[in-house]
Structure formats: C-alpha cells, structure tokens
Design an enzyme around this catalytic site. Sequence first.
Site, PDB file in Angstrom:
ATOM      1  N   ASP A 296       2.836   4.188   1.778  1.00 30.40           N
ATOM      2  CA  ASP A 296       2.528   2.857   2.301  1.00 30.40           C
ATOM      3  C   ASP A 296       3.743   1.951   2.431  1.00 30.40           C
ATOM      4  O   ASP A 296       3.691   0.964   3.155  1.00 30.40           O
ATOM      5  CB  ASP A 296       1.450   2.189   1.443  1.00 30.40           C
ATOM      6  N   ARG A 304       5.899  -5.742   5.954  1.00 29.89           N
ATOM      7  CA  ARG A 304       5.270  -5.861   7.281  1.00 29.89           C
ATOM      8  C   ARG A 304       3.786  -6.181   7.147  1.00 29.89           C
ATOM      9  O   ARG A 304       3.207  -6.824   8.021  1.00 29.89           O
ATOM     10  CB  ARG A 304       5.404  -4.536   8.054  1.00 29.89           C
ATOM     11  N   TYR A 380      -6.774  -0.566   1.900  1.00 30.61           N
ATOM     12  CA  TYR A 380      -6.405  -0.954   0.548  1.00 30.61           C
ATOM     13  C   TYR A 380      -5.610  -2.245   0.510  1.00 30.61           C
ATOM     14  O   TYR A 380      -4.871  -2.545   1.441  1.00 30.61           O
ATOM     15  CB  TYR A 380      -5.544   0.144  -0.079  1.00 30.61           C
ATOM     16  N   HIS A 430      -7.868  10.701  -5.620  1.00 28.58           N
ATOM     17  CA  HIS A 430      -6.532  10.464  -5.073  1.00 28.58           C
ATOM     18  C   HIS A 430      -5.674   9.796  -6.138  1.00 28.58           C
ATOM     19  O   HIS A 430      -6.183   9.374  -7.184  1.00 28.58           O
ATOM     20  CB  HIS A 430      -6.609   9.600  -3.813  1.00 28.58           C
ATOM     21  N   ASP A 439      18.114  -1.665  -9.933  1.00 29.21           N
ATOM     22  CA  ASP A 439      19.576  -1.639  -9.963  1.00 29.21           C
ATOM     23  C   ASP A 439      19.987  -2.484 -11.168  1.00 29.21           C
ATOM     24  O   ASP A 439      20.105  -3.697 -11.085  1.00 29.21           O
ATOM     25  CB  ASP A 439      20.122  -2.196  -8.640  1.00 29.21           C
TER      26      ASP A 439
HETATM   27 NI    NI Z   1      -7.594   4.347  -5.190  1.00 32.93          NI
END
Ligand code: NI
Length: 635
Positions: A296, A304, A380, A430, A439
């Site tokens: 994603d 975006r 989602y 999933h 960093d």
């Molecule tokens: Ni899920």
Amino acid sequence: MHPLAPLRADEIDAARRTVLASGLADVPDDAVRFAYVGLCDPPKDVVRAVDRGEDVAVDRRVRLVVLQSPQAEVVEAIVSVTRGEVDRWEVVRDVRPALQIEESIMVLAALHAHPEWNAALDRRGIEDRSLVQIDPWPAGTFGLAHEEGRRITRCLAFLRESKEDNGYARPLEGLVAFVDMGRGEVLEVLDLGVVPFPPNHGSYYPEHNGPLRTDLKPLDITQPEGPSFEVEGNLVRWQKWSMRLGMDPLEGLVLYTVGYEDGGRVRPVLFRASVSEMVVPYGHPGPTQAWKSAFDAGEWGLGRMANSLTLGCDCLGEIFYFDDVHADERGRPRTRANAICMHEEDYGILWKHHDMVSGRTEVRRSRRLVVSSIATVGNYEYGFYWYFYMDGTMQLEVKLTGIMSTMAVAGDDAGPHAKMIAPGLAAPYHQHLFNVRLDMEVDGPDNAVYEVDALPTGNMGREENPWGNAFGTTSTLLESELAARRDVDPARSRTWRIVNRARRNAVGEPTAYKLLPGSTPTLLADPGSSVGRRAAFASHNLWVTPFEPEERRAAGDYPNQHGGGAGLPEWTVRDRPVVDTDIVVWHTFGVTHVPRPEDWPVMPVEYAGFSLVPTGFFDRNPALDVPPSPDHCHG
Ligand code: NI
C-alpha cells in the site's frame, strides 16, 4: 528556506516546467505523467549546518518519477528548482510505478465496454451496470504472459444496492479481469462460475443501524490557554521535543531531526523516520485470492491516499493542522487541506508515589503530543499516529480500520483460509506488515545496535544460580548486516538497543534508545512464493544497514509487479559493517488478521506498533521537572 521544508506549490510547478522545457521527454508535454514528485532529501551536513545557524547555500531539489509511455519503464529525474536544472534523467526499464489514478479510471471504462465482462455481469443477473463497483488491484508477479512488459491490474467487482451502499457485502465471486492499465486494454476476463450473492446488506450508516444510543453525554476537551506546542513552518517544539514534519507521496507522514532538549541543548535521536513500505499478503490459495498482496505504500502511496481530516471526528481538542502540498499526475501543484493533525492528549499518570511514613503523595499527569495522518487505500484505512511523551519515549501506533476484503461463499463453510463474517460472506486470512525506516542519530550520527535478551542464569544448584531464581541479560552487538537480520522473541523480553558508544551516561554506559517491539508476526508466506520474494523485508522484524541516501524503501523503489529480491534483502547481502557508523534501523511489525464477525461491516480499530524508549540516554527520570497539577496532586 530550511532544507527540510516541504515543497511549495511554486517549487512543484517549477520542477514540472523545468522537465518539460528540458526537451528530454520523448513525448509531447500533454502526454507526460508524473508518478512521483517529492522532496529530494538534502545532504545531512547541509541540514546540520543550517540548524547550527551557519550561512550555507541550500539547493532545493525535487525527485520525480516520470512516465512517457504505457510500457514497463519509468524515467527517474532529479531537478534543482534553485538552479532550474535537470540533474538526473535516467530511463529505468522493466519496472512499474505505483498504480495511477488516471489509468485506474481508464481501466473501469474499458471493462464497462467489454463484451466478456458484460456477459459475466449478465450471468449474475445484474441489470444496472452503474451499481457495479470495480476495484483495480496491484497484480503481483506470477510469470503470466499478461504481465510481460505491461503495467497491469487485476480487477475484482462488487454489487451495490445504491450508489452509497457497501459493495463488499456482495462480491461478484469467481470473476477476475486482467487489464493493461497503461493502454486501457482488457487482456482477459476470467469467470470461474457464479456464486450466489450473500443475502444481507452491509451498511454501516447510522440510518440503517438504529435505534442509536441516546445516553452519551458530551465529552469536550478544552485548553483555554491553547496547546503547549509551538509551530514554525514545519518545525514543531513541544515539551523539550523538537522535530520537523513532512509528507511523502508514498511513505506518508515523515519525521525529520527529532531531538530532545536536555541541559540547554537539543540532543538528536532520529534524523528521519517514515513508514518505508507495507504489504497485505492474503493467505487464501483460491484463484480470486491467492494473488492478492497489496504494497500500500509502494503500489498506491500513503501520502497520495491521505485524507483531509475533520475537527471533532478524526481529531478531538485543540488541533493544529498541516496542509499537504503535492503534485497531481500531470505534475501540477495541489493542496490537501488538514492532511496532518497535531494535538495534545492527557495520558493518565506519568509517575506516582505515596510515602507510607510521611503520608506525602506526589503524582504527575502524563501528556503526549500526537502527530497523525490517515490514508484510505481501497477498502482499508490506516491511521499513522506518532506519539511523543514527557519522559523521552516516542511511539508509532498504526490504527487499522475500514472494510475487509470479502468473498462470497456458497453454503456456510469458508474453508481453512477464511472465516464466515455474515451469511454467505467470508473474509480471507491476511496479514498487514509495515516496515518503518528509522535513520537513527542517538547523540550523533555514529550508532550501533545491541540485541538484549533476558535469560535464566545457568542451571539451578550451580554456583552462579544456587536458588534457581537468577536471571540476567545478554547483550549481543550486531556487527554486520547479515548478523542484524533479527526477529522478536517475547519469551526473552527481546529489545534492540541503539547506542552511541562515544557518549556515556552517569553510570558509565553508552547513551541509548531501545526499540521496544510490540507483539508482532513476520511474513507467513513461503520465502520462495511470489509475495515472499517481493516482501522479503517482512521475513524479519529487524534489519540494520549503513546509511545510504538511495536506500529508502524496504522492498525497493518499484514493488509493483516486481520479480522480488529488491530492497533490504539485496542491500544487506553485502554484509556491510554497521558498528559505530551512520546506521539505519528497519523494523517490520504488524498483525495477522483472522477475521471475525465483529469486523463486519466496518472494522473497529486494531492496533500495531512499537516504541523507542530512552535507556540510559538520560541520567535519571527526565520528567521530574514536570510540575504538579494545580492544587491537589502533591503534598
Ligand atoms: Ni485486515
């Protein structure tokens, strides 16, 4: 202008004009597309010099990914808007950018016009085509002829009862279409047979879920004197913390130069922190599910897809918003209002003690600074919440919500890889695995990482452990990249301590922050599988690399349809040393989602994340100077 200031609209415009005026593109101006436009991070020494107040020249540079054909290739460009010059123009073949919105719309039009697609809709008795919701998915890589040399998508479809309906209640099961996104060409419509639509709708709207509760009293958060933070451009100061905020099209929220003021000076903790990638691999082997593995960040983009946030809904209290100025796919500047939300929260108690002898009680309230953004990626929602606490701890919490990806099931058995969530409707297992790139800069750029485990000391009865109660910690220096591929071990209370071996605290130990992982899985897919190769970053919870400006994203710059192996596995195989040098710590964390009926029709928030906790960074509790609340919290 500070070198880490977000790109302004005029700089984005200048970058586009410089590219078009350069004559480097092979196509007319109106055919050029911009898949990525972001700040090219300035050299660290320039940032440090500016922060020290030195008068150094700042070269503002923009990093771009340019598309000039429907093929599997991009142009990587770097433009200096200070000098008006193109510093880099390099065609990169056999890679794909993130999926493009304009191309996604073209995909929908192509499917609506395609006879085989329409025949499949007829077989399902669908008359009103405007109620068919089509979701273009990143296609993955499976060695199919369709994938070769093309930017493709696989499309799943859902039927809505009305324009506002939740389509995920009624999947068009068994139907998948391959579409060439660059060309808007339908390559194949695969119809594996009709499965009946589940009987129930899945509305989460209040008008369908009454009667609504009536016993909620107002809960107002007021700060009559305003919040305790100060904002100057993208620089934030709060309770000894300071940091700069940014928004990257792919990574979303970015923190720069995070530090904590101690003894009159700012001590650095992090140079830059961001979610470098995330992947959602599905665990169902069936033909409409097995290929589903969305990156994603790299395939859509957390910046975006960022929301414009709403006061009193997404964020409550005295809120400060930052807008996000970004480029659209034609390179033109656009503003997303209220993309980053910042506020303070009461967080219970910070510390407390009641002295039994004197009867005196001291207690302090904890407060945290919350910096957040929310991305909607298809079905989602991901909320990214960075928290800063008064005791020097910082934390990233990801809030997962939205709607699960669903499948229709004939009968009531979802099989071993999915759970029934409503009659005739299942959601496949999933994972959501995030990789954060840290960093680190604990008291300066040169750091090292130790793995710290807590273990029993030898066998009971031996000299070192006569009573069997003894336990200690082991501290193992992670010397090189291969040795630093590590996994969580909750049974050993495993943490990773990021230290500055040139700086000592009051008890003679190197100053340090520890990475405190949450309860987190690694990738369950086989390392040799398509997603196992592409998301190898998710096969370990910890990676450490020496800082290299071009090593930015855990699965490489172009995970879309990638053959695999890019990013962390490719870089770390060189086994570079990572001791007492400028290092980057990469942490993979997330959840394995076994769906439940309570996750339907919209998921209550599930949480994942980690903390960075000062561990000998300070000489004592750094929050002793937090004053008691007026009147009644001490004495
Ligand atoms: Ni899920």
